[in-house]
Design a protein around this motif. Structure first.
Motif, PDB file in Angstrom:
ATOM      1  N   TRP A 122      -1.466   7.362   5.396  1.00  0.00           N
ATOM      2  CA  TRP A 122      -0.618   7.294   4.209  1.00  0.00           C
ATOM      3  C   TRP A 122      -0.203   8.705   3.817  1.00  0.00           C
ATOM      4  O   TRP A 122      -0.783   9.692   4.300  1.00  0.00           O
ATOM      5  CB  TRP A 122      -1.376   6.612   3.056  1.00  0.00           C
ATOM      6  CG  TRP A 122      -1.711   5.176   3.364  1.00  0.00           C
ATOM      7  CD1 TRP A 122      -2.920   4.682   3.760  1.00  0.00           C
ATOM      8  CD2 TRP A 122      -0.804   4.072   3.340  1.00  0.00           C
ATOM      9  NE1 TRP A 122      -2.836   3.327   3.981  1.00  0.00           N
ATOM     10  CE2 TRP A 122      -1.534   2.924   3.725  1.00  0.00           C
ATOM     11  CE3 TRP A 122       0.548   3.921   3.046  1.00  0.00           C
ATOM     12  CZ2 TRP A 122      -0.965   1.662   3.819  1.00  0.00           C
ATOM     13  CZ3 TRP A 122       1.111   2.675   3.132  1.00  0.00           C
ATOM     14  CH2 TRP A 122       0.378   1.555   3.515  1.00  0.00           C
ATOM     15  N   SER A 123       0.744   8.787   2.933  1.00  0.00           N
ATOM     16  CA  SER A 123       1.263  10.105   2.552  1.00  0.00           C
ATOM     17  C   SER A 123       0.195  10.963   1.864  1.00  0.00           C
ATOM     18  O   SER A 123       0.319  12.185   1.836  1.00  0.00           O
ATOM     19  CB  SER A 123       2.476   9.939   1.626  1.00  0.00           C
ATOM     20  OG  SER A 123       2.119   9.170   0.491  1.00  0.00           O
ATOM     21  N   ASP A 124      -0.867  10.332   1.330  1.00  0.00           N
ATOM     22  CA  ASP A 124      -1.944  11.123   0.713  1.00  0.00           C
ATOM     23  C   ASP A 124      -3.029  11.484   1.716  1.00  0.00           C
ATOM     24  O   ASP A 124      -4.087  12.006   1.342  1.00  0.00           O
ATOM     25  CB  ASP A 124      -2.540  10.378  -0.483  1.00  0.00           C
ATOM     26  CG  ASP A 124      -3.164   9.034  -0.088  1.00  0.00           C
ATOM     27  OD1 ASP A 124      -3.163   8.712   1.130  1.00  0.00           O
ATOM     28  OD2 ASP A 124      -3.640   8.312  -0.974  1.00  0.00           O
ATOM     29  N   GLY A 125      -2.807  11.181   2.993  1.00  0.00           N
ATOM     30  CA  GLY A 125      -3.741  11.571   4.043  1.00  0.00           C
ATOM     31  C   GLY A 125      -4.740  10.499   4.431  1.00  0.00           C
ATOM     32  O   GLY A 125      -5.426  10.632   5.455  1.00  0.00           O
ATOM     33  N   THR A 126      -4.856   9.431   3.647  1.00  0.00           N
ATOM     34  CA  THR A 126      -5.799   8.354   3.969  1.00  0.00           C
ATOM     35  C   THR A 126      -5.321   7.606   5.219  1.00  0.00           C
ATOM     36  O   THR A 126      -4.146   7.251   5.317  1.00  0.00           O
ATOM     37  CB  THR A 126      -5.887   7.368   2.788  1.00  0.00           C
ATOM     38  OG1 THR A 126      -6.199   8.107   1.609  1.00  0.00           O
ATOM     39  CG2 THR A 126      -6.937   6.307   3.034  1.00  0.00           C
ATOM     40  N   VAL A 243       2.320   6.752  -3.021  1.00  0.00           N
ATOM     41  CA  VAL A 243       1.591   6.621  -1.749  1.00  0.00           C
ATOM     42  C   VAL A 243       2.430   5.768  -0.805  1.00  0.00           C
ATOM     43  O   VAL A 243       2.635   4.576  -1.050  1.00  0.00           O
ATOM     44  CB  VAL A 243       0.213   5.965  -1.966  1.00  0.00           C
ATOM     45  CG1 VAL A 243      -0.555   5.908  -0.649  1.00  0.00           C
ATOM     46  CG2 VAL A 243      -0.583   6.729  -3.012  1.00  0.00           C
ATOM     47  N   THR A 244       2.929   6.391   0.256  1.00  0.00           N
ATOM     48  CA  THR A 244       3.862   5.693   1.150  1.00  0.00           C
ATOM     49  C   THR A 244       3.444   5.871   2.608  1.00  0.00           C
ATOM     50  O   THR A 244       2.610   6.729   2.921  1.00  0.00           O
ATOM     51  CB  THR A 244       5.292   6.254   0.974  1.00  0.00           C
ATOM     52  OG1 THR A 244       5.257   7.666   1.255  1.00  0.00           O
ATOM     53  CG2 THR A 244       5.793   6.031  -0.445  1.00  0.00           C
ATOM     54  N   SER A 245       4.083   5.064   3.452  1.00  0.00           N
ATOM     55  CA  SER A 245       3.809   5.206   4.892  1.00  0.00           C
ATOM     56  C   SER A 245       5.072   5.597   5.655  1.00  0.00           C
ATOM     57  O   SER A 245       5.020   5.843   6.856  1.00  0.00           O
ATOM     58  CB  SER A 245       3.284   3.880   5.455  1.00  0.00           C
ATOM     59  OG  SER A 245       4.258   2.867   5.286  1.00  0.00           O
ATOM     60  N   GLU A 264       9.279  13.133   3.826  1.00  0.00           N
ATOM     61  CA  GLU A 264       7.849  13.091   3.511  1.00  0.00           C
ATOM     62  C   GLU A 264       7.116  14.067   4.451  1.00  0.00           C
ATOM     63  O   GLU A 264       7.073  13.848   5.674  1.00  0.00           O
ATOM     64  CB  GLU A 264       7.330  11.657   3.701  1.00  0.00           C
ATOM     65  CG  GLU A 264       5.833  11.501   3.613  1.00  0.00           C
ATOM     66  CD  GLU A 264       5.256  12.050   2.331  1.00  0.00           C
ATOM     67  OE1 GLU A 264       5.657  11.571   1.254  1.00  0.00           O
ATOM     68  OE2 GLU A 264       4.420  12.991   2.393  1.00  0.00           O
ATOM     69  N   PRO A 265       6.561  15.156   3.894  1.00  0.00           N
ATOM     70  CA  PRO A 265       5.938  16.160   4.777  1.00  0.00           C
ATOM     71  C   PRO A 265       4.707  15.639   5.526  1.00  0.00           C
ATOM     72  O   PRO A 265       4.383  16.138   6.598  1.00  0.00           O
ATOM     73  CB  PRO A 265       5.553  17.285   3.803  1.00  0.00           C
ATOM     74  CG  PRO A 265       5.541  16.672   2.448  1.00  0.00           C
ATOM     75  CD  PRO A 265       6.505  15.541   2.480  1.00  0.00           C
ATOM     76  N   ASN A 266       4.045  14.620   4.953  1.00  0.00           N
ATOM     77  CA  ASN A 266       2.821  14.105   5.592  1.00  0.00           C
ATOM     78  C   ASN A 266       3.082  12.858   6.435  1.00  0.00           C
ATOM     79  O   ASN A 266       2.142  12.127   6.743  1.00  0.00           O
ATOM     80  CB  ASN A 266       1.771  13.784   4.515  1.00  0.00           C
ATOM     81  CG  ASN A 266       1.362  15.027   3.753  1.00  0.00           C
ATOM     82  OD1 ASN A 266       1.266  16.110   4.319  1.00  0.00           O
ATOM     83  ND2 ASN A 266       1.162  14.878   2.452  1.00  0.00           N
ATOM     84  N   TYR A 267       4.319  12.622   6.772  1.00  0.00           N
ATOM     85  CA  TYR A 267       4.657  11.423   7.550  1.00  0.00           C
ATOM     86  C   TYR A 267       3.959  11.470   8.903  1.00  0.00           C
ATOM     87  O   TYR A 267       4.044  12.478   9.631  1.00  0.00           O
ATOM     88  CB  TYR A 267       6.172  11.344   7.727  1.00  0.00           C
ATOM     89  CG  TYR A 267       6.640  10.201   8.589  1.00  0.00           C
ATOM     90  CD1 TYR A 267       6.279   8.888   8.298  1.00  0.00           C
ATOM     91  CD2 TYR A 267       7.468  10.429   9.679  1.00  0.00           C
ATOM     92  CE1 TYR A 267       6.718   7.837   9.090  1.00  0.00           C
ATOM     93  CE2 TYR A 267       7.928   9.393  10.469  1.00  0.00           C
ATOM     94  CZ  TYR A 267       7.546   8.089  10.174  1.00  0.00           C
ATOM     95  OH  TYR A 267       7.981   7.062  10.953  1.00  0.00           O
TER      96      TYR A 267
END
Lengths: 600, 300
Positions: A122-126, A243-245, A264-267
């Protein structure tokens, strides 16, 4: 003496004068040019797209919120488990790069599909795990009556066992042995992992728990999420949607206005965005959109059918113009339950005669300016490939149509009124329930607002009039709403024919089976067509293990004509700056992948 | 609101004006050059629309997709062809017939209904007046174009249906005008005398109120016709007109606008100009008639 009338009438005349003066100006400036022809936007990392404002964010569809723009917006933020492509290169049409799981492994008995998730977060790293899949399953099973994708007997009713193996693997055992392609394309396409670690609660202030694991809890969570999704003004501020995917995050959202997506940088997917922002800009009308497109103020828009002649002008301004073919079919619905005309539509020879009076190739070429292609049957041709009716059972043939009518007891009166002359059920008679003197006259309920549709029905009416078949064309804003499925005794059953295909009548998921369209009592079988043989063939497509069932179903309905096949228009004719890369190919299933786009 | 009768004193208690007055009115009308131009335009447009097809015969029933968007002069089409191959000049004639027939019929219908109701309301007063005028006020508070659009969306548009729809809402103006006239006329001595001799209210309305308001009615009728033609054009422009193969100038203008950028000018200018000319013609005629019926102007 004073009167409001002369002033008003004169104002009307002035308005008409202004209209043609404006037209004169526009006609006059039809060939001008002078702005940049490079079509690029050097140094830009943003793209502006003509796009209706989405009004649904939760990746579980809800009745009334299933518009195409919501699906595109939803996919940008929350990826479905599987993505599909129709180029014929992938197993079950699954797009291996974009999908979040490997293609399913099918058990020997064909009932169990085991699915393994890829490594995603997820975008928060989970990490995204089967817990997120289970969360989605709990929500839809406990709230299937509120889920727009639910159909009795379909998913999840046809799931016998749902089993989580570990963090990356889960399996689905079906109640029967289905055609795997059908199950993967038309059932598994609904699964979207949801962030259980952020959403499993029933209020904004509650702590996240395992609430949804019980049906009662799942109802509360679902109601909470639905309520949040029905509050668009908080889309860009509500923590839920942070919180996105997907490849994009929502930066700014104006209800009924502009929407800005940021990369989204954490994509965690492999198809990383190449642009930093996508601005989705709505317009109040086609004309407003086209004027802005013509002025060069948007990077991606569309050309209304009435303005197709402007293609070369747009190209001279640095745009690439490209039709967006859909995985769709277009047809004219017949109402078999109409107490008057239903008995006529029941006669196959009559349906064949009507079909032979529709000149699909010429209408597609002349009226739709080559942005439509003939429909020959219920299974769409490969997008953009069919340009004539060579593969159709019934091509345009007025002479044969006339012969067919006369051989079945009709007195054909060209440009008059054709009537039944020989009632009865014999081979040379009109058919069961058709009295002597019955005229061939029908009303078509069509759509307002589409110039090409109006012209198309003028042509069809003209062709039918040549055989004494009288068509009355009635245009309404929403033709589906006024031509519902009905019983012969109901007042709402007075409609004869319905057309709602100005942008295609029906868009399929990857597997083009007809269980929702042409099966007896199917939800979108507006005309109540019913044929036991067709039902058998449709059912077979869900269970047969190869493509032959789909071919048999297509061949039967192409010949039986449950509806009249009509030219199938493209979804839209896109126009985008030539410097914008990655727009092509445009997805026939009407999704847009902005992460593929980049500037030269 | 007209105060014509008050300005010139009591009208004569007569059923029909003296022949001299009509002749005098005709003279005044003929002195108004714009009115004559308007009359000439109307005769010209009506003549072309109704008699033109006898001379210039075209197929306005069957489409011809092999001959779409031909330029003026090509293949014998004087004004070219449209998007489904109809001859544009022939279509203008057909469209003119619809526009003029619907405009005239709706205008006349609205005038008759409005005149009758206005005269009855104004003459009888009391609850009759209150009821009729509240209906008028209520209906006038809703933009008539929206009502037309709503009705046209509900029913299948046809020429008789458009006449009824437009006529059903356009009578409000004439009703108000004639009511005002009736309020003035009912207190005139000749009306009072007729009532004193046992004449009924109906006779008073029929023989005195309406005949003496006829000037206002006729002048207003011309503007009603112009309005009705524009309403037909509006509805057709919005896609709520009579479906093909029928035609009218508003629908043709709407179709032409879709071709604005294509350079097919012959689809845009002719119907637009025809609408302007017919509306101007009726306005000029109305102005001329107003002068003819306005006694004060006869002295100039």
């Amino acid at each position: 003496m004073t009167s409001r009338f002369p002033g008003r009438a004169l104002r009307g005349a002035v308005a008409a004068a202004a209209t043609i003066a404006l037209g004169a100006g526009l006609v006059g400036c039809g060939d001008n040019s002078g702005s940049s022809k490079d079509g690029g936007s050097q140094g830009k990392d943003t793209v502006t797209v003509a796009f209706r404002t989405p009004n649904w964010i939760l990746p579980i569809s809800a009745p009334g919120f299933t518009q195409g723009e919501n699906a595109i917006f939803g996919q940008a933020l929350y990826r479905s488990l599987y993505q599909y492509r129709l180029d014929g290169t992938a197993q079950y049409n699954i797009d291996p790069e974009r999908s979040m799981a490997e293609p399913p492994q099918v058990s020997d008995d064909g009932r169990t599909l085991t699915i393994t998730l890829k490594d995603n977060s997820w975008s928060d790293g989970t990490p995204i795990t089967t817990r997120d899949i289970q969360f989605w399953y709990d929500l839809v099973t406990a709230n299937k009556d509120k889920w727009a994708s639910y159909r009795a007997g379909g998913f999840p009713d046809n799931v016998d066992e749902w089993s989580i193996k570990d963090e990356k693997t889960f399996s689905i055992t079906t109640t029967e042995v289905y055609n795997t392609a059908w199950f993967v394309d038309n059932q598994l396409n609904r699964i979207t992992p949801l962030p259980q670690h952020a959403w499993d609660k029933d209020s904004a202030t509650a702590d996240v728990s395992d609430l949804a694991s019980s049906p009662e809890g799942a109802k509360k969570v679902f109601d909470f999420l639905i309520a949040a999704s029905k509050d668009p003004k908080t889309y860009d501020s509500n923590e839920l949607w942070q919180v996105t995917s997907g490849a994009w995050k929502l930066e700014k959202y104006v209800p009924n206005g502009e929407v800005t997506l940021a990369a989204e940088p954490n994509y965690s997917g492999t198809d990383k965005p190449k642009l930093s922002k996508v601005v989705l800009r709505p317009f109040t009308s086609d004309d407003a959109e086209f004027n802005v497109l013509r002025a060069g103020d948007i990077d991606y828009g569309y050309v209304p059918a009435a303005n197709m002649s402007q293609t070369s002008y747009l190209e001279s301004k640095g745009y690439t113009v490209s039709p967006w073919y859909g995985w769709s079919i277009t047809y004219l619905q017949l109402n078999y339950n109409n107490p008057k005309s239903g008995v006529l539509f029941e006669q196959p020879y009559l349906r064949q005669s009507l079909q032979m009076l529709i000149d699909q190739p010429t209408i597609s070429k002349v009226i739709w300016s080559d942005t439509a292609a003939p429909t020959c049957g219920p299974v769409p041709a490969k997008p953009g490939t069919n340009t004539d009716t060579a593969g159709c059972v019934y091509s345009f043939d007025p002479a044969k149509a006339k012969e067919l009518l006369e051989s079945h007891g009709w007195k054909v009166t060209p440009d008059g009124q054709t009537t039944c002359q020989s009632p009865g059920t014999g081979p040379n008679q009109c058919g069961e329930g058709i009295a002597a003197g019955t005229p061939l006259e029908f009303t078509v309920t069509s759509q307002t607002g589409f110039a090409a549709t109006t012209k198309m029905f003028a042509e069809i009416k003209s062709q039918m009039a040549k055989l004494g078949i009288q068509l009355t064309i009635k245009e309404v804003p929403d033709s589906v709403a006024v031509t519902p499925t009905c019983e012969p005794t109901e007042a709402s059953c007075s409609w004869d024919m319905s057309f709602f295909g100005s942008q295609g009548s029906w868009y399929y998921p990857a597997f083009a089976s007809g269980e929702r369209l042409f099966a007896t009592d199917a939800p979108v079988n507006l005309g109540s067509y019913s044929n036991p043989e067709a039902d058998k063939l449709i059912e077979a497509t869900q269970f047969a293990g190869d493509e032959s069932a789909l071919t048999a179903y297509n061949d039967f309905l192409a010949k039986d004509l449950p509806v009249l096949w009509m030219p199938n228009p493209v979804y839209q004719v896109s126009a985008y700056r030539s410097g914008l890369q990655g727009v092509e190919p445009q997805d026939p299933m009407n999704l847009m992948y902005f992460q593929d786009w980049s500037w030269k | 609101m007209s105060t014509l009768s008050e300005a010139v004193g009591p009208a004569e208690p007569t059923d029909t004006p003296p022949r001299g007055l009509w002749r005098q009115g005709l003279t005044v009308f003929c002195e108004n050059r714009l009115a004559l131009v308007g009359l000439g335009l109307f005769v010209l447009l009506a003549g072309v629309s109704f008699l033109g097809p006898l001379v210039y015969q075209t197929d306005q029933v069957h489409t011809d997709l092999a001959s779409v968007h031909l330029a003026p002069g090509e293949q014998g089409h004087l004004l070219g062809t449209d998007g489904v191959g109809y001859d544009q000049l022939g279509r203008l004639m057909l469209g003119g017939q619809t526009s003029i027939i619907v405009g005239l019929a709706a205008g006349v219908l609205a005038t008759i209904v409005g005149t009758l109701l206005g005269a009855i309301a104004g003459f009888f007063g009391g609850w009759v007046d209150a009821a009729v005028m509240r209906v008028v006020d209520a209906m006038m508070s809703i933009p008539s174009l929206f009502l037309f659009m709503l009705l046209a969306a509900i029913v299948t548009p046809s020429a008789p249906m458009l006449i009824l729809i437009i006529g059903a809402f356009a009578w409000l103006g004439p009703a108000r005008l004639v009511r005002g006239e009736a309020l003035t006329l009912r207190s005139r001595e000749y009306v009072q005398a007729m009532r004193g001799m046992g004449g009924t209210g109906g006779r008073a309305v029929r023989r005195h109120i309406i005949p003496n308001a006829i000037g206002t009615v006729i002048v207003n009728a011309t503007f009603q016709v112009a309005d009705a033609i524009l309403y037909v054009a509006y509805l057709s422009f919005l896609g709520l007109g009579i479906p093909p193969p029928a035609a009218n100038w508003g629908g043709m203008l709407s179709d032409g606008l879709a071709d604005t950028y294509s350079g097919h000018w012959w689809l845009l200018y002719p119907p637009g100009i025809a609408i302007i000319l017919i509306v101007l013609a009726f306005n000029f005629i109305g102005d001329g008639l107003r002068d003819a019926f306005e006694v004060r102007l006869r002295r100039r």
